[in-house]
Design a protein around this motif. Structure first.
Motif, PDB file in Angstrom:
ATOM      1  N   LEU A 148       0.789  -1.238   0.000  1.00  0.00           N
ATOM      2  CA  LEU A 148       0.000   0.000   0.000  1.00  0.00           C
ATOM      3  C   LEU A 148       0.819   1.284   0.000  1.00  0.00           C
ATOM      4  N   LEU A 149       2.019   1.272   0.550  1.00  0.00           N
ATOM      5  CA  LEU A 149       2.820   2.497   0.666  1.00  0.00           C
ATOM      6  C   LEU A 149       2.168   3.512   1.616  1.00  0.00           C
ATOM      7  N   TYR A 150       2.385   4.810   1.364  1.00  0.00           N
ATOM      8  CA  TYR A 150       1.927   5.890   2.247  1.00  0.00           C
ATOM      9  C   TYR A 150       1.698   7.125   1.389  1.00  0.00           C
ATOM     10  N   THR A 189       4.642  10.602  -8.099  1.00  0.00           N
ATOM     11  CA  THR A 189       5.024  10.698  -6.692  1.00  0.00           C
ATOM     12  C   THR A 189       4.737   9.383  -5.977  1.00  0.00           C
ATOM     13  N   ARG A 190       5.324   9.225  -4.793  1.00  0.00           N
ATOM     14  CA  ARG A 190       5.035   8.044  -3.988  1.00  0.00           C
ATOM     15  C   ARG A 190       3.576   8.034  -3.536  1.00  0.00           C
ATOM     16  N   ASP A 191       3.007   9.218  -3.262  1.00  0.00           N
ATOM     17  CA  ASP A 191       1.605   9.247  -2.854  1.00  0.00           C
ATOM     18  C   ASP A 191       0.667   8.875  -4.001  1.00  0.00           C
ATOM     19  N   ASP A 192       1.045   9.195  -5.234  1.00  0.00           N
ATOM     20  CA  ASP A 192       0.255   8.733  -6.381  1.00  0.00           C
ATOM     21  C   ASP A 192       0.281   7.207  -6.471  1.00  0.00           C
ATOM     22  N   TRP A 193       1.455   6.644  -6.278  1.00  0.00           N
ATOM     23  CA  TRP A 193       1.591   5.181  -6.306  1.00  0.00           C
ATOM     24  C   TRP A 193       0.759   4.563  -5.184  1.00  0.00           C
ATOM     25  N   CYS A 194       0.811   5.179  -4.000  1.00  0.00           N
ATOM     26  CA  CYS A 194       0.031   4.708  -2.866  1.00  0.00           C
ATOM     27  C   CYS A 194      -1.454   4.689  -3.199  1.00  0.00           C
ATOM     28  N   ARG A 195      -1.975   5.769  -3.749  1.00  0.00           N
ATOM     29  CA  ARG A 195      -3.408   5.835  -4.033  1.00  0.00           C
ATOM     30  C   ARG A 195      -3.823   4.778  -5.051  1.00  0.00           C
ATOM     31  N   ALA A 196      -2.961   4.515  -6.025  1.00  0.00           N
ATOM     32  CA  ALA A 196      -3.263   3.463  -7.001  1.00  0.00           C
ATOM     33  C   ALA A 196      -3.279   2.093  -6.336  1.00  0.00           C
ATOM     34  N   LEU A 214     -10.458 -12.639   7.203  1.00  0.00           N
ATOM     35  CA  LEU A 214      -9.203 -12.211   6.590  1.00  0.00           C
ATOM     36  C   LEU A 214      -8.151 -11.901   7.645  1.00  0.00           C
ATOM     37  N   VAL A 215      -6.907 -12.206   7.330  1.00  0.00           N
ATOM     38  CA  VAL A 215      -5.764 -11.610   8.011  1.00  0.00           C
ATOM     39  C   VAL A 215      -5.149 -10.636   7.018  1.00  0.00           C
ATOM     40  N   LEU A 216      -5.172  -9.355   7.348  1.00  0.00           N
ATOM     41  CA  LEU A 216      -4.593  -8.325   6.495  1.00  0.00           C
ATOM     42  C   LEU A 216      -3.140  -8.131   6.913  1.00  0.00           C
ATOM     43  N   ALA A 217      -2.216  -8.375   5.986  1.00  0.00           N
ATOM     44  CA  ALA A 217      -0.788  -8.346   6.316  1.00  0.00           C
ATOM     45  C   ALA A 217      -0.058  -7.405   5.371  1.00  0.00           C
ATOM     46  N   GLY A 218       0.471  -6.327   5.901  1.00  0.00           N
ATOM     47  CA  GLY A 218       1.232  -5.376   5.104  1.00  0.00           C
ATOM     48  C   GLY A 218       2.356  -4.781   5.919  1.00  0.00           C
ATOM     49  N   HIS A 219       3.210  -4.020   5.266  1.00  0.00           N
ATOM     50  CA  HIS A 219       4.355  -3.456   5.976  1.00  0.00           C
ATOM     51  C   HIS A 219       3.972  -2.253   6.827  1.00  0.00           C
ATOM     52  N   TRP A 220       3.085  -1.411   6.300  1.00  0.00           N
ATOM     53  CA  TRP A 220       2.719  -0.169   6.980  1.00  0.00           C
ATOM     54  C   TRP A 220       1.418  -0.368   7.757  1.00  0.00           C
ATOM     55  N   PRO A 221       1.283   0.244   8.945  1.00  0.00           N
ATOM     56  CA  PRO A 221       0.036   0.088   9.711  1.00  0.00           C
ATOM     57  C   PRO A 221      -1.152   0.680   8.960  1.00  0.00           C
ATOM     58  N   LEU A 222      -2.335   0.064   9.131  1.00  0.00           N
ATOM     59  CA  LEU A 222      -3.536   0.519   8.434  1.00  0.00           C
ATOM     60  C   LEU A 222      -4.165   1.738   9.103  1.00  0.00           C
ATOM     61  N   VAL A 223      -3.852   1.966  10.359  1.00  0.00           N
ATOM     62  CA  VAL A 223      -4.410   3.099  11.100  1.00  0.00           C
ATOM     63  C   VAL A 223      -3.253   3.910  11.681  1.00  0.00           C
ATOM     64  N   GLU A 242      -4.421   7.551   5.537  1.00  0.00           N
ATOM     65  CA  GLU A 242      -5.743   7.608   6.142  1.00  0.00           C
ATOM     66  C   GLU A 242      -6.790   6.871   5.311  1.00  0.00           C
ATOM     67  N   LEU A 243      -6.471   6.536   4.070  1.00  0.00           N
ATOM     68  CA  LEU A 243      -7.428   5.855   3.199  1.00  0.00           C
ATOM     69  C   LEU A 243      -7.780   4.458   3.690  1.00  0.00           C
ATOM     70  N   THR A 244      -6.953   3.879   4.548  1.00  0.00           N
ATOM     71  CA  THR A 244      -7.205   2.504   5.034  1.00  0.00           C
ATOM     72  C   THR A 244      -7.737   2.475   6.463  1.00  0.00           C
ATOM     73  N   ALA A 245      -8.095   3.620   7.015  1.00  0.00           N
ATOM     74  CA  ALA A 245      -8.408   3.706   8.443  1.00  0.00           C
ATOM     75  C   ALA A 245      -9.607   2.870   8.861  1.00  0.00           C
ATOM     76  N   ASP A 246     -10.527   2.568   7.940  1.00  0.00           N
ATOM     77  CA  ASP A 246     -11.720   1.807   8.326  1.00  0.00           C
ATOM     78  C   ASP A 246     -11.728   0.384   7.786  1.00  0.00           C
ATOM     79  N   TRP A 247     -10.650  -0.059   7.188  1.00  0.00           N
ATOM     80  CA  TRP A 247     -10.665  -1.394   6.579  1.00  0.00           C
ATOM     81  C   TRP A 247     -10.893  -2.492   7.604  1.00  0.00           C
ATOM     82  N   HIS A 248     -10.348  -2.360   8.794  1.00  0.00           N
ATOM     83  CA  HIS A 248     -10.524  -3.412   9.803  1.00  0.00           C
ATOM     84  C   HIS A 248     -11.966  -3.475  10.291  1.00  0.00           C
ATOM     85  N   ARG A 249     -12.749  -2.425  10.057  1.00  0.00           N
ATOM     86  CA  ARG A 249     -14.170  -2.432  10.405  1.00  0.00           C
ATOM     87  C   ARG A 249     -15.050  -2.826   9.215  1.00  0.00           C
TER      88      ARG A 249
END
Length: 320
Positions: A148-150, A189-196, A214-223, A242-249
């Motif tokens: 996901l990046l940042y 930009t890195r943020d463009d890559w992140c949004r994609a 699901l077990v969601l496994a990534g390098h960067w925290p979702l919240v 912040e785009l992933t802040a509600d995925w765990h819900r």
């Protein structure tokens, strides 16, 4: 710096067995996780070499920052793939760095695709593959490796734009090496890559059968909350979106696995367990030890009887 007390967990994890799925399997292996092996660091290589399953059926999630050069990544993931029944990898920022002395002269998306092919040669599952089903004792659980990046939305305190936040970081001298080494090509930009990446990953999660947890496994925290214990709050802007802040819900999530912060601990948000599973650098693990062990058991869930001895840290890897 010491972290605040972690919220108390609920009485049971949020996984829901798949109706009509295979019967419960007795004697299955464990789902384990680790991240931030930094295998190119001399004193970390014996740690990688020491990682073993407890049964032939154990699976292992490797949540990024294996190493910087593909040859070191191949060595570490190949070693683990030979030992564990299944290895699942997602990249961290270090795998995506373009170093002057790296014989693989690839940047951005091309570098990521090269690493995906390397993993497939080793039989390692990547974020580009279908979500594998771990055969848990209460029914299957899907493992979703996330890349996901940042996007700089975890901004420095008191700032309101990416530019203001970066200016504060540069003034304080807390700047992630990604600014110099992580090329987002072909994105601007890195943020463009992140949004994609977020958009494509969100599409896949929405299409997943909601009855299979699901077990969601990534390098960067979702919240953002896990970054509140960083010694240098300016570094949070390189730690997620912040785009992933509600995925765990929104999704049927049994647990979330991440690394990057070099603060191994367990926290709970909205009744969902978050596991930071990093090894980190020798200067860090020599000070705090490995209070949760080298490999974290994600499933079956077994509550810890004692909190970690110390959960604070200085800036995570990648700062300069």
């Amino acid at each position: 710096m010491t972290a605040p007390s972690d919220p108390a967990p609920p009485s049971a994890p949020s996984a829901v067995p798949s109706p009509g799925g295979p019967p419960a399997q007795q004697g299955t292996g464990r789902l384990l996780a680790v991240s931030d092996l930094h295998a190119a660091v001399t004193d970390n290589r014996p740690i990688v070499e020491s990682l073993h399953p407890t049964t032939d059926a154990d699976w292992l999630i490797v949540a990024g920052d294996v190493a910087e050069r593909p040859d070191d990544i191949r060595w570490a993931l190949g070693l683990l793939a030979d030992r564990f029944a299944q290895v699942i990898w997602t990249p961290g920022n270090h795998e995506l760095w373009s170093m002057d002395k790296d014989p693989v002269h690839l940047r951005g998306q091309a570098r990521y695709e090269h690493l995906v092919e390397l993993c497939r040669e080793l039989g390692v599952i990547t974020p580009e593959d279908p979500f594998p089903l771990w055969p848990g004792p209460e029914g299957p659980v899907a493992i979703a490796p996330l890349f996901l990046l940042y996007d700089y939305t975890f901004r420095a305190p008191g700032t309101h734009t990416k530019e203001e936040s970066l200016a504060v970081a540069h003034k304080s001298g807390i700047v992630c090496n990604d600014e110099f080494l992580l090329d987002p090509d072909p994105y601007a930009t890195r943020d463009d890559w992140c949004r994609a990446r977020v958009a494509e990953t969100e599409r896949r999660l929405a299409a997943h059968d909601p009855h299979i947890p699901l077990v969601l496994a990534g390098h960067w925290p979702l919240v953002r909350e896990p970054t509140s214990v960083l010694w240098y709050p300016e570094f949070a802007q390189w730690c997620g979106t912040e785009l992933t802040a509600d995925w765990h819900r929104r999704f049927n999530v049994a647990a979330v696995v991440y690394g990057h912060l070099h603060i191994p601990r367990t926290t709970w948000y909205d009744g969902v367990r978050f596991e930071e599973v990093s090894i980190g650098y020798p200067r860090e693990w020599r000070e705090r030890g490995h209070p949760r062990g080298l490999l974290r058991q994600i499933l079956p869930y077994e509550p810890e009887s004692e909190p970690p001895a110390r959960t604070g840290t200085a800036a995570p890897g990648g700062s300069s």
